[in-house]
Scaffold this active site. Structure first.
Site, PDB file in Angstrom:
ATOM      1  N   GLU A 155      54.723  69.683  23.973  1.00  0.00           N
ATOM      2  CA  GLU A 155      54.457  69.294  25.373  1.00  0.00           C
ATOM      3  C   GLU A 155      54.240  67.796  25.594  1.00  0.00           C
ATOM      4  O   GLU A 155      53.261  67.394  26.220  1.00  0.00           O
ATOM      5  CB  GLU A 155      53.259  70.094  25.908  1.00  0.00           C
ATOM      6  CG  GLU A 155      53.485  71.588  25.838  1.00  0.00           C
ATOM      7  CD  GLU A 155      52.290  72.411  26.324  1.00  0.00           C
ATOM      8  OE1 GLU A 155      51.258  71.827  26.685  1.00  0.00           O
ATOM      9  OE2 GLU A 155      52.410  73.649  26.351  1.00  0.00           O
ATOM     10  N   GLU A 260      57.748  81.191  22.656  1.00  0.00           N
ATOM     11  CA  GLU A 260      56.514  81.789  23.202  1.00  0.00           C
ATOM     12  C   GLU A 260      56.867  82.714  24.354  1.00  0.00           C
ATOM     13  O   GLU A 260      56.219  82.699  25.404  1.00  0.00           O
ATOM     14  CB  GLU A 260      55.549  80.679  23.674  1.00  0.00           C
ATOM     15  CG  GLU A 260      55.224  79.658  22.605  1.00  0.00           C
ATOM     16  CD  GLU A 260      54.246  78.575  23.047  1.00  0.00           C
ATOM     17  OE1 GLU A 260      53.597  78.737  24.091  1.00  0.00           O
ATOM     18  OE2 GLU A 260      54.143  77.572  22.341  1.00  0.00           O
TER      19      GLU A 260
HETATM   20  C1  XIL Z   1      47.574  79.559  24.526  1.00  0.00           C
HETATM   21  C2  XIL Z   1      46.924  80.741  23.825  1.00  0.00           C
HETATM   22  O1  XIL Z   1      47.751  81.863  23.960  1.00  0.00           O
HETATM   23  C3  XIL Z   1      45.544  81.008  24.416  1.00  0.00           C
HETATM   24  O2  XIL Z   1      44.865  82.014  23.673  1.00  0.00           O
HETATM   25  C4  XIL Z   1      44.715  79.736  24.434  1.00  0.00           C
HETATM   26  O3  XIL Z   1      43.504  79.978  25.098  1.00  0.00           O
HETATM   27  C5  XIL Z   1      45.458  78.614  25.122  1.00  0.00           C
HETATM   28  O4  XIL Z   1      46.729  78.427  24.502  1.00  0.00           O
HETATM   29  N1  XIL Z   1      51.741  76.707  25.320  1.00  0.00           N
HETATM   30  C6  XIL Z   1      51.442  76.666  23.975  1.00  0.00           C
HETATM   31  C7  XIL Z   1      50.502  77.661  23.404  1.00  0.00           C
HETATM   32  O5  XIL Z   1      52.079  75.884  23.241  1.00  0.00           O
HETATM   33  O6  XIL Z   1      49.801  77.150  22.309  1.00  0.00           O
HETATM   34  C8  XIL Z   1      49.549  78.193  24.450  1.00  0.00           C
HETATM   35  O7  XIL Z   1      48.772  79.235  23.854  1.00  0.00           O
HETATM   36  C9  XIL Z   1      50.308  78.681  25.668  1.00  0.00           C
HETATM   37  C10 XIL Z   1      51.095  77.547  26.285  1.00  0.00           C
END
Ligand code: XIL
Length: 371
Positions: A155, A260
């Site tokens: 990001e 994701e």
């Molecule tokens: C999220 C997790 O799923 C949560 O449990 C945590 O509280 C916050 O982060 N982008 C990413 C991930 O790269 O690491 C994030 O994961 C979701 C958005």
């Protein structure tokens, strides 16, 4: 004889642990159906890494052949103090993947979120350089040859494609990006290195990502792939924009992964004109329309959306290395608490009771028909 036959599966389960490889190879599953196409991964919570629930554990092993740690590899957990790393859970995560012969992905080295408090206080370039050097080198070297790919930077872009003004950019300038990739490659020359972000299908951000990768490469950084997070909804991004992105990223000579994936079925507060994105939404029933069950009509929409997406992924399987879901089942999804706390969302292929949903069947059915 009858007794022995009957007890054999149980016996082998006891010998091989709950992830019985032989058994999982035979059963119908996402990972088996897609084994010639791309890895099918899932994100694991700390409890899942610790194998606290045998039923969840066996679902993970039956269905998935790639794993990402949902949280425990982020800097606040793995590097809580300047001179202290905590590898207890990361060691278990890697051991879990090795035991079950899974592709192991590291998430994530350089990210402005979920930083340890001591990192947030870093103000000058010397200190930040020292942090990056130590953090990346220590972690990547520790798992050299055992972790298969890393999200080196997560990001770094704003939605308009410009560079996010993160602590890293503010202290080090643009060069931190190529430097992060160089440090990771030096620590493990063979591991695949990814740039990971969300909204990478939006045209402006796509342009930004393309420029970013080109710049990192021009500065001597090794980039092997782009990870598109894939936190999507029922209508957007469009299949056209997803396809354009796969083609554009792959044209850079890097692998494309969907890292994701989840599809929210709930209203997004930011879509509401003039709405204030704050706590006021909490407890508002309009924003949590399916607290008990998901109506069939939406279940079907979700199944169709997943089918459309996976059909596109299959069309471009030569460019796609991995598709990872952000969680094993709906009950675990971060989307139950984000962007509004305490809702009930249904973004994955398995429900809270670990049962396959219609969306699971629709993804599986794509492989039953001859491609
Ligand atoms: C999220 C997790 O799923 C949560 O449990 C945590 O509280 C916050 O982060 N982008 C990413 C991930 O790269 O690491 C994030 O994961 C979701 C958005």
């Amino acid at each position: 004889m009858k007794f022995i036959n009957h007890c054999l599966p149980l016996l082998s389960l006891m010998i091989l642990g709950s992830c019985n490889v032989k058994k999982t190879e035979l059963s119908s599953s996402l990972k088996n159906s897609y084994k010639n196409d791309f890895y099918i991964g899932t994100a694991l919570s700390a409890d899942q890494i610790e194998e606290k629930d045998a039923k969840v554990d066996s679902l993970i092993c039956r269905q998935f052949n790639a794993i990402t740690a949902e949280n425990i590899m982020k800097s606040m957990f793995v590097h809580p103090q300047k001179d202290k790393y905590d590898f207890a859970l990361t060691d278990k995560f890697v051991a879990f993947g090795e035991k079950n012969k899974m592709f192991i992905h590291g998430h994530t080295l350089i990210w402005h979120s979920q930083l340890a408090p001591w990192m947030e206080k870093i103000k000058d370039s010397t200190e930040m350089k020292a942090f990056m050097n130590d953090h990346i080198t220590t972690i990547v070297s520790k798992y050299k040859g055992r972790i298969n790919s890393w999200d080196v930077v997560n990001e770094a872009l704003n939605d308009d494609g410009t560079l996010r003004k993160s602590v890293f950019l503010n202290t080090l300038g643009e060069s931190y990006l190529a430097d992060a990739f160089k440090l990771a490659a030096k620590a493990d020359p063979k591991v695949d290195l990814y740039y990971n972000d969300y909204n990478l299908e939006d045209p402006a951000k796509r342009e930004g990502a393309i420029n970013l990768i080109k710049k990192i490469k021009a500065a001597g950084g090794k980039v092997d792939g782009i990870g598109s997070q894939g936190h999507w909804n029922l209508n957007s991004p469009s299949l056209e924009e997803i396809e354009k992105s796969i083609l554009a990223y792959s044209a850079l000579g890097v692998k494309v992964a969907f890292t994701e994936l989840d599809i929210t079925v709930l209203p997004n507060p930011w879509d509401l004109k003039g709405a204030d994105v704050n706590q006021k939404f909490e407890g508002n029933p309009k924003m949590n329309p399916y607290p008990e069950t998901l109506p069939d009509s939406i279940q079907n929409k979700l199944a169709q959306r997943y089918a459309d997406i996976f059909k596109l992924f299959l069309k471009h399987k030569d460019k796609i290395s991995r598709v990872t879901f952000w969680g094993v089942h709906d009950g675990q999804s971060w989307l139950n608490d984000w962007p509004i706390k305490g809702r009930t969302n249904y973004p994955l292929l398995f429900d809270t009771k670990l049962q396959p949903k219609k969306a699971y069947n629709s993804v599986m059915q794509l492989k039953e028909v001859k491609e």
